[in-house]
Design an enzyme around this catalytic site. Structure first.
Site, PDB file in Angstrom:
ATOM      1  N   LYS A 104      -0.167  -4.763   9.473  1.00  0.00           N
ATOM      2  CA  LYS A 104      -0.324  -4.981  10.896  1.00  0.00           C
ATOM      3  C   LYS A 104      -1.395  -6.066  11.152  1.00  0.00           C
ATOM      4  O   LYS A 104      -1.204  -7.180  10.735  1.00  0.00           O
ATOM      5  CB  LYS A 104      -0.649  -3.654  11.572  1.00  0.00           C
ATOM      6  CG  LYS A 104       0.248  -2.476  11.091  1.00  0.00           C
ATOM      7  CD  LYS A 104       1.717  -2.632  11.456  1.00  0.00           C
ATOM      8  CE  LYS A 104       2.622  -1.633  10.753  1.00  0.00           C
ATOM      9  NZ  LYS A 104       2.292  -0.232  10.924  1.00  0.00           N
ATOM     10  N   TYR A 117       0.972   8.522  13.342  1.00  0.00           N
ATOM     11  CA  TYR A 117       2.096   7.647  13.016  1.00  0.00           C
ATOM     12  C   TYR A 117       3.280   8.467  12.465  1.00  0.00           C
ATOM     13  O   TYR A 117       3.078   9.360  11.636  1.00  0.00           O
ATOM     14  CB  TYR A 117       1.621   6.612  11.984  1.00  0.00           C
ATOM     15  CG  TYR A 117       2.691   5.702  11.473  1.00  0.00           C
ATOM     16  CD1 TYR A 117       3.223   4.705  12.288  1.00  0.00           C
ATOM     17  CD2 TYR A 117       3.167   5.821  10.174  1.00  0.00           C
ATOM     18  CE1 TYR A 117       4.209   3.860  11.817  1.00  0.00           C
ATOM     19  CE2 TYR A 117       4.159   4.975   9.694  1.00  0.00           C
ATOM     20  CZ  TYR A 117       4.678   4.003  10.521  1.00  0.00           C
ATOM     21  OH  TYR A 117       5.659   3.171  10.052  1.00  0.00           O
ATOM     22  N   ASP A 162      -7.145   6.698   9.857  1.00  0.00           N
ATOM     23  CA  ASP A 162      -6.215   5.576   9.795  1.00  0.00           C
ATOM     24  C   ASP A 162      -6.706   4.551  10.827  1.00  0.00           C
ATOM     25  O   ASP A 162      -6.578   4.767  12.032  1.00  0.00           O
ATOM     26  CB  ASP A 162      -4.799   6.078  10.110  1.00  0.00           C
ATOM     27  CG  ASP A 162      -3.741   4.983  10.024  1.00  0.00           C
ATOM     28  OD1 ASP A 162      -4.087   3.801  10.221  1.00  0.00           O
ATOM     29  OD2 ASP A 162      -2.562   5.312   9.780  1.00  0.00           O
ATOM     30  N   ARG A 205      -1.311  -3.189 -13.307  1.00  0.00           N
ATOM     31  CA  ARG A 205      -1.291  -1.992 -12.458  1.00  0.00           C
ATOM     32  C   ARG A 205      -2.712  -1.449 -12.350  1.00  0.00           C
ATOM     33  O   ARG A 205      -3.166  -1.021 -11.300  1.00  0.00           O
ATOM     34  CB  ARG A 205      -0.327  -0.929 -13.022  1.00  0.00           C
ATOM     35  CG  ARG A 205      -0.491   0.430 -12.358  1.00  0.00           C
ATOM     36  CD  ARG A 205       0.704   1.373 -12.495  1.00  0.00           C
ATOM     37  NE  ARG A 205       1.365   1.356 -13.785  1.00  0.00           N
ATOM     38  CZ  ARG A 205       0.859   1.887 -14.907  1.00  0.00           C
ATOM     39  NH1 ARG A 205      -0.305   2.491 -14.903  1.00  0.00           N
ATOM     40  NH2 ARG A 205       1.532   1.811 -16.037  1.00  0.00           N
TER      41      ARG A 205
HETATM   42  C1  LIG Z   1       2.649   1.007  10.191  1.00  0.00           C
HETATM   43  C2  LIG Z   1       1.690   2.102  10.126  1.00  0.00           C
HETATM   44  C3  LIG Z   1       1.562   2.898   8.972  1.00  0.00           C
HETATM   45  C4  LIG Z   1       2.461   2.707   7.768  1.00  0.00           C
HETATM   46  O1  LIG Z   1       2.204   1.515   7.118  1.00  0.00           O
HETATM   47  P1  LIG Z   1       3.302   0.667   6.298  1.00  0.00           P
HETATM   48  O2  LIG Z   1       2.550  -0.541   5.883  1.00  0.00           O
HETATM   49  O3  LIG Z   1       4.425   0.401   7.239  1.00  0.00           O
HETATM   50  O4  LIG Z   1       3.729   1.533   5.156  1.00  0.00           O
HETATM   51  C5  LIG Z   1       0.589   3.862   8.954  1.00  0.00           C
HETATM   52  N1  LIG Z   1      -0.212   4.078  10.028  1.00  0.00           N
HETATM   53  C6  LIG Z   1      -0.110   3.361  11.158  1.00  0.00           C
HETATM   54  C7  LIG Z   1      -1.036   3.635  12.298  1.00  0.00           C
HETATM   55  C8  LIG Z   1       0.841   2.353  11.249  1.00  0.00           C
HETATM   56  O5  LIG Z   1       0.953   1.643  12.376  1.00  0.00           O
END
Ligand SMILES: *Cc1c(COP(=O)(O)O)cnc(C)c1O
Length: 386
Positions: free
Chosen positions: A199, A102, A174, A50
């Protein structure tokens, strides 16, 4: 700082890219929870997975180098990364969020962090004057997405960072939609970058993961402490998958963007289409700003069909393009933000920020663009209400 001038090379050779002991050109999956100690207090750099794991560490060094930060941190999901970053705040603090943030980020603040009296305000990061007026005494941080989902709203990251820093705010970006190949928020003044690496970075729709990169040693110490204390770390195997995905990011993104540009132009010229939202179109909101701060418009498009088209029939008629949550994988996906990705945002707020029930979001994959467009064409034809 990266020792490589070009991101394409850093993607493959950055961070810790080979196994020192054997020369293996891939860092092995260190599938272990703990490490033998040579005596009391005599550790070989690792004590418990961890806290630290060599495979995860290779990924963390890689993303830090790619984003140009001091340290990187890998988490079990994008939401776990955001949770760790927001854990820097204290009760009574307030966070500003871009209006098209998001849905999960909104929910995290609206339904979880509110238990700890950490508040949020939906801010207009596209209008600096309005934005600055929203910075009250209790505001300690801002979360920006650019382009923001699902209307692809572009925020001038550098300008917002400057205004924010004047008021002592922590600037969190983000960068999921752009990736460090297309946009480097830390260079534009952000303090922390977060990713849903699920993604584009992973890129193959086969791993859920999150990353955070910080710009100072102090933030690095704080996030390392939070990561170890709260424990939402990425597993060794998933860390390996992410490193593997990141190696091909540049070639994948080039094709994603090529296809997206073609798809945006096709949709813009289509008689069935009312609106197209894509930062790569000259007519789009924030086109010039995006050109300045990012390499191109990325690969996410939203659009609306005219009222005489039934979007349910459109979604059901697609054959190649799948109706699914998520984005950024090699395969093209569509989603319906109002009932899927942004369903956790109350209807009145959705309406206010322009997420209409007719909005369709398209994650343009890397298939043949001819096949993608042919599929969309036949689905639109079937969706026409005659
Ligand atoms: C998918 C997404 C998240 C969340 O991420 P996870 O891996 O699904 O927890 C946060 N911000 C954006 C812009 C996203 O597309």
């Amino acid at each position: 700082m990266s020792k490589f001038t070009n991101t394409e090379t850093a993607l493959i050779h950055g961070g810790i890219s080979i196994d020192e002991r054997t020369g293996a050109v891939n860092v092995p999956i260190y599938q272990t929870s703990t490490y033998k100690q040579d005596g009391l207090g005599k550790m070989r750099g690792y004590e418990y997975s961890r806290t630290g794991n060599p495979t995860r560490e290779a990924l963390e060094a890689l993303i830090a180098e790619l984003e140009g930060g001091v340290a990187g941190f890998a988490f079990a999901s994008g939401m776990a990364a955001l949770t760790a970053v927001l854990s820097l705040l204290h009760s009574g603090d307030r966070v500003l969020i871009s209006s098209n943030v998001y849905g999960g980020t909104f929910r995290l603040l609206n339904k979880v962090f509110d238990h700890f009296a950490i508040n949020y305000t939906i801010a207009d990061t596209t209008d600096l004057e309005v934005y600055e007026s929203q910075i009250t005494e209790d505001v300690k941080a801002v979360i920006i997405e650019s382009p923001a989902n699902p209307l692809m709203t572009v925020t001038d990251i550098k300008a917002v960072a400057e205004v924010s820093h004047k008021h002592g705010l922590l600037v969190i970006v983000d960068n999921t939609f752009m990736t460090p190949y297309l946009q480097k928020p830390l260079e534009l003044g952000a303090d922390i970058v977060v990713h849903s690496a699920t993604k584009y970075l992973g890129g193959h729709s086969d791993v859920v993961s999150g990353l955070a990169v910080v710009s100072t040693k102090e933030l690095a110490e704080q996030i390392a402490f939070i990561q170890n204390s709260t424990g939402g770390v990425l597993a060794p195997f998933d860390s390996f998958l992410l490193i593997r995905g990141i190696k091909t990011l540049a070639v994948r993104m080039d094709r994603h963007v090529y296809n997206a540009q073609k798809a945006a132009e096709y949709l813009s010229a289509h008689k069935a289409v009312k609106n197209v939202y894509y930062p790569g179109l000259e007519s789009s909101q924030g086109y010039a700003i995006n050109r300045r701060q990012a390499k191109n418009g990325g690969s996410m498009i939203s659009f609306e069909l005219h009222e005489n088209y039934d979007i349910r029939v459109f979604f059901e008629s697609l054959e190649l393009v799948s109706l699914a949550e998520s984005l950024g994988g090699v395969e093209s996906l569509v989603c319906h933000p109002a009932t899927m990705t942004h369903a956790s945002i109350p209807a009145d707020i959705r309406k206010k920020v322009g997420i209409t029930d007719g909005l369709i979001r398209l994650s343009v994959g890397i298939e043949s663009i001819e096949d993608i467009l042919a599929d969309i064409e036949q689905a639109i034809a079937k969706a026409e209400i005659k």
